[in-house]
Write an enzyme that holds these catalytic residues in place. Sequence first.
Site, PDB file in Angstrom:
ATOM      1  N   ASP A 203     -15.643  -6.365  -6.468  1.00  0.00           N
ATOM      2  CA  ASP A 203     -15.969  -5.074  -5.649  1.00  0.00           C
ATOM      3  C   ASP A 203     -15.111  -3.755  -6.354  1.00  0.00           C
ATOM      4  OD1 ASP A 203     -16.157  -3.136  -3.335  1.00  0.00           O
ATOM      5  OD2 ASP A 203     -16.785  -5.100  -2.301  1.00  0.00           O
ATOM      6  N   HIS A 226     -17.068  -2.910  -9.132  1.00  0.00           N
ATOM      7  CA  HIS A 226     -17.977  -1.852  -8.572  1.00  0.00           C
ATOM      8  C   HIS A 226     -17.557  -0.277  -8.961  1.00  0.00           C
ATOM      9  CE1 HIS A 226     -19.840  -4.355  -5.253  1.00  0.00           C
ATOM     10  NE2 HIS A 226     -19.946  -4.999  -6.660  1.00  0.00           N
TER      11      HIS A 226
END
Length: 378
Positions: A203, A226
């Site tokens: 993430d 991310h």
Amino acid sequence: MLLLLFLSTTTKMTSYNIIDFGAKNDNITDSANAFIGAWKAACRSMEAANVSVPAGRFLLSRTLFEGPCNNSDIRVLIEGIIVAPSNYSALREWVTFKHVEGVSIYGGTLDAQGQALWDCKNSSRRCPAGATTLTVMHSNNVTINGVNLINSEMFHMSIYGSSNVTVQAVNITAPGDSPNTDGIHIHMSSAVTVTNSVISTGDDCISMGHGTNAVWIENITCGPGHGISIGSLGGGATDEAGVANITVKTVIFSGTQNGIRIKTWANPIAGFVTNVTFENITMNFVDNPIIVDQNYCPRKTNCPNMTSDIAISQISYMNITGSSATLVAVKFACSPTKPCSGISMQNIMLTYDNKPALALCQNVNGTTVGLIVPESYL
Ligand SMILES: *[C@@H]1O[C@H](CO)[C@@H](O)[C@H](O)[C@H]1NC(C)=O
Ligand SMILES: *[C@@H]1O[C@H](CO)[C@@H](O)[C@H](O)[C@H]1NC(C)=O
Ligand SMILES: *[C@@H]1O[C@H](CO)[C@@H](O)[C@H](O)[C@H]1NC(C)=O
Ligand SMILES: *[C@@H]1O[C@H](CO)[C@@H](O)[C@H](O)[C@H]1NC(C)=O
Ligand SMILES: *[C@@H]1O[C@H](CO)[C@@H](O)[C@H](O)[C@H]1NC(C)=O
Ligand SMILES: *[C@@H]1O[C@H](CO)[C@@H](O)[C@H](O)[C@H]1NC(C)=O
Ligand SMILES: *[C@@H]1O[C@H](CO)[C@@H](O)[C@H](O)[C@H]1NC(C)=O
Ligand SMILES: *[C@@H]1O[C@H](CO)[C@@H](O)[C@H](O)[C@H]1NC(C)=O
Ligand SMILES: *[C@@H]1O[C@H](CO)[C@@H](O)[C@H](O)[C@H]1NC(C)=O
Ligand SMILES: *[C@@H]1O[C@H](CO)[C@@H](O)[C@H](O)[C@H]1NC(C)=O
Ligand SMILES: *[C@@H]1O[C@H](CO)[C@@H](O)[C@H](O)[C@H]1NC(C)=O
Ligand SMILES: *[C@@H]1O[C@H](CO)[C@@H](O)[C@H](O)[C@H]1NC(C)=O
């Protein structure tokens, strides 16, 4: 009896080894009581104190290192590996520092063994959210130096309600497909620095939530992951404290979903993001190198056809180069009701497939200086 005798004869001692409090480096025995015992002794000490975790594998079910303490110089020196039980529970935190002032954590590895929970989340079963590996909450003057965080169930590190927190030379590692394993999440905090660190996760490498002020991020390698995000903002029920005075400098992103991102829900929750500088950043095959997305509305519930009420202003992008993995390398999808303002771009060179990439600009005003590829129409 033996322990009591030991404590009573060593009240002047300022280094507390968890082995002396009954910890076993056998990878099997839960050492939670020993960690807590050593912490309490250090916390009670009227002078600076060390807590030491020697080499070996220590199984730790859960630990809350809680203050206030009698001194403001406690060092937790970790040589070994601290492992969480390999199954998961409904705990939201694993190793937590709360209400402490003047604590430093050096070295060692915290391995949360998140695989079992990720497997659950990747199946269609109902699963708990998972525990954050290392949490610093309601604390000040905290340093985290040279710590390795591996395979967290959820966030690897969370800094909340705190000020003057220095994170340096940490190495955070989880697979690119592990769900919700953010590297470092910061919110309701100020004066936080994160430097010289390597973050690979499933993430955000670093995310900043509402109420974040004065953050300095420098010399970070991010990927997989991310990217570095401000947001999501505006996802709560009421208006939010804003995000201000952020510097993100000298970062290399490799193969990440985003580079530098600002993300807000398409909800009528007010807030702001202001005075943010992104500079000297290298993108290697990043899906969305520069992105502002004010239309975030996953699952299309609660927000269809609404616009974000988070005002984004005074954002500077400087010296950003490299490659995009998609045609659109720069995307400003700003709110029609709160357009982005004071955006400045200087020396941007982003390519897609060795050709100039494209920019998409909605509801945004600003200035450009120097060479800008893709051309941005600010
Ligand atoms: C505490 O740790 C520091 C290193 O961080 C060391 O210099 C100091 O000697 C230690 N103190 C004791 C009492 O072991
Ligand atoms: C630690 O214990 C777990 C089982 O609880 C085992 O799967 C693992 O291989 C052990 N690791 C080491 C290094 O002994
Ligand atoms: C943080 O450390 C500084 C310098 O040692 C000290 O002046 C300040 O009081 C500390 N802050 C807190 C909240 O303990
Ligand atoms: C921040 O905390 C460090 C200890 O981690 C301390 O040395 C420093 O003085 C603090 N700075 C401020 C401004 O309180
Ligand atoms: C970071 O940790 C991972 C996993 O433990 C390791 O493979 C890697 O070498 C470490 N990287 C650095 C720069 O220390
Ligand atoms: C940047 O961070 C890396 C660790 O990721 C470190 O080896 C290097 O020395 C740092 N560079 C500077 C200029 O501090
Ligand atoms: C941003 O920093 C400035 C200068 O230090 C300060 O006056 C301002 O209050 C900060 N903004 C927020 C929202 O904290
Ligand atoms: C913007 O943030 C920087 C720190 O990154 C700070 O030095 C400066 O005072 C801030 N400017 C304003 C207008 O708040
Ligand atoms: C810019 O980033 C590169 C690494 O990508 C680093 O070597 C260089 O020192 C940085 N320059 C500045 C001015 O920070
Ligand atoms: C930006 O790039 C220019 C030209 O390469 C360089 O002179 C300047 O030091 C860079 N600034 C930063 C903050 O990286
Ligand atoms: C959103 O807008 C679309 C197209 O204008 C419309 O079909 C839809 O009914 C709207 N949804 C809501 C919840 O208002
Ligand atoms: C941008 O600035 C121009 C001229 O000042 C103004 O007419 C326009 O409405 C502004 N657009 C946005 C999206 O703020």
